[in-house]
Scaffold this active site. Sequence first.
Site, PDB file in Angstrom:
ATOM      1  N   LYS A 125     -12.574   7.676  -0.630  1.00  0.00           N
ATOM      2  CA  LYS A 125     -11.947   6.448  -0.407  1.00  0.00           C
ATOM      3  C   LYS A 125     -12.557   5.137  -1.046  1.00  0.00           C
ATOM      4  CE  LYS A 125     -10.534   4.057   3.826  1.00  0.00           C
ATOM      5  NZ  LYS A 125     -10.816   3.951   5.368  1.00  0.00           N
ATOM      6  N   ARG A 172     -14.860   2.014  13.274  1.00  0.00           N
ATOM      7  CA  ARG A 172     -14.277   3.059  13.757  1.00  0.00           C
ATOM      8  C   ARG A 172     -14.774   4.431  12.891  1.00  0.00           C
ATOM      9  NH1 ARG A 172      -9.895   1.236  12.608  1.00  0.00           N
ATOM     10  NH2 ARG A 172      -9.214   2.051  10.923  1.00  0.00           N
ATOM     11  N   GLU A 190      -3.232  -9.248   3.114  1.00  0.00           N
ATOM     12  CA  GLU A 190      -2.919  -9.796   4.643  1.00  0.00           C
ATOM     13  C   GLU A 190      -4.186  -9.366   5.610  1.00  0.00           C
ATOM     14  OE1 GLU A 190      -2.166  -5.355   4.878  1.00  0.00           O
ATOM     15  OE2 GLU A 190      -1.852  -7.174   3.423  1.00  0.00           O
ATOM     16  N   CYS A 247       0.850  -1.267   0.069  1.00  0.00           N
ATOM     17  CA  CYS A 247      -0.096  -0.037   0.018  1.00  0.00           C
ATOM     18  C   CYS A 247       0.716   0.992  -0.141  1.00  0.00           C
ATOM     19  CB  CYS A 247      -1.018  -0.082   1.130  1.00  0.00           C
ATOM     20  SG  CYS A 247      -2.551   0.963   1.085  1.00  0.00           S
ATOM     21  N   HIS A 259      -4.606  -5.441   0.021  1.00  0.00           N
ATOM     22  CA  HIS A 259      -4.427  -5.914   1.357  1.00  0.00           C
ATOM     23  C   HIS A 259      -4.924  -7.271   1.834  1.00  0.00           C
ATOM     24  CE1 HIS A 259      -3.107  -1.790   3.348  1.00  0.00           C
ATOM     25  NE2 HIS A 259      -4.128  -1.432   2.779  1.00  0.00           N
ATOM     26  N   SER A 284      -8.110  -0.439   0.778  1.00  0.00           N
ATOM     27  CA  SER A 284      -8.572   0.557   1.867  1.00  0.00           C
ATOM     28  C   SER A 284      -7.480   1.890   1.514  1.00  0.00           C
ATOM     29  CB  SER A 284      -8.569   0.095   3.022  1.00  0.00           C
ATOM     30  OG  SER A 284      -8.905   1.110   3.953  1.00  0.00           O
TER      31      SER A 284
END
Length: 361
Positions: free
Chosen positions: A167, A253, A241, A146, A239, A196
Amino acid sequence: MPIVAHNDLPTFERLREEGHKILEPDHALQQDIRELHIGLLNMMPDAALAATERQFFRLIGQSNQIAQFYVHPFTLDALDRGPIIREYVERYYEPFETIRAEGLDALVITGANVTGPDLASQTFWGPLIEVVDWAYHNVSSTLCSCLATHAVLQFRYGQRRRPLGEKRWGVYVHRVIDRSHPLVSSVNTRFDVPHSRFNEIGRDQFEAAGLHILAESEEAGVHLAVSPDGFRQVFFQGHPEYDIISLLKEYKREVNRFAAGERDQYPPVPENYFGVQSRAILDEHRERILDALDQGRDLPTFPEQHIVDRLDNTWHDSGEGVLGNWMGLIYQVTHNDRRLPFMSHVDPDDPLALSWRRPRG
């Protein structure tokens, strides 16, 4: 073989509790199996440092059965840390000076939070570039995740990331672009990857830099690419992972930030991640939040417990496959002395002997 618990890092015990095989040092010494030493430069902020650490340890440990993995986490002093995480880092992480002296077979660099559009103005820029430059000359391959991908593209290839306007987050379908590369030759030709981010490096920029694109999404753009030599730098924009709940936690969040008045707009849900029932639950929660704010009532609790069991992980196997291929290739080319990047017969300009540097006809 599994990861070797070569110190008392809490992540080792956490992975044991999850059922992962973690090898004790004494047992590792009894096995006549080659070691691979993998560095993890963890630049994530305090709240995400340990989770990111576990995610990459888990992915590395599950990815390949040909070696004992010693993972060496470290970070940058220039990153702002609170006292608790600073103590954690001092106790469990290694100084870069130690990493530099003892060497690595491979390096993973995570993303990081930034406070402005220009990466070169960040406080961590100089120390990060020092690590990247050292790794290029001393490590067989560096995997950038990223923001690390964006930083290396700016530093080494002169390509600055571009803002997306909003986003991009969710789980997106990707297709393998070049199946001849051994990083992707054994994975599904179509697979999912979470994204993200607010910025991206576009296909045109990867191509202008002479990089080779290996996997791409029509919705999310380039995910996987490699340096002109085909191996020494590997770039992720997504991502793989991520845990199954990572995007849920991130969405929660952002909802809480809206409820606290820290963001103006209610956050959109991550794309292609929640099922129909979960979307209905979350839409209802959104209305309850808005109504409570309007009426001045206590805010409802985020319905996480009603969502978790409905989530599907559709990306882990492919991520594990790419990481496993990466580890296997490192095993084939790296020197037995981890202070040296390649065996004597390996050409650093074409380490996989794929002739990637030949002109396209």
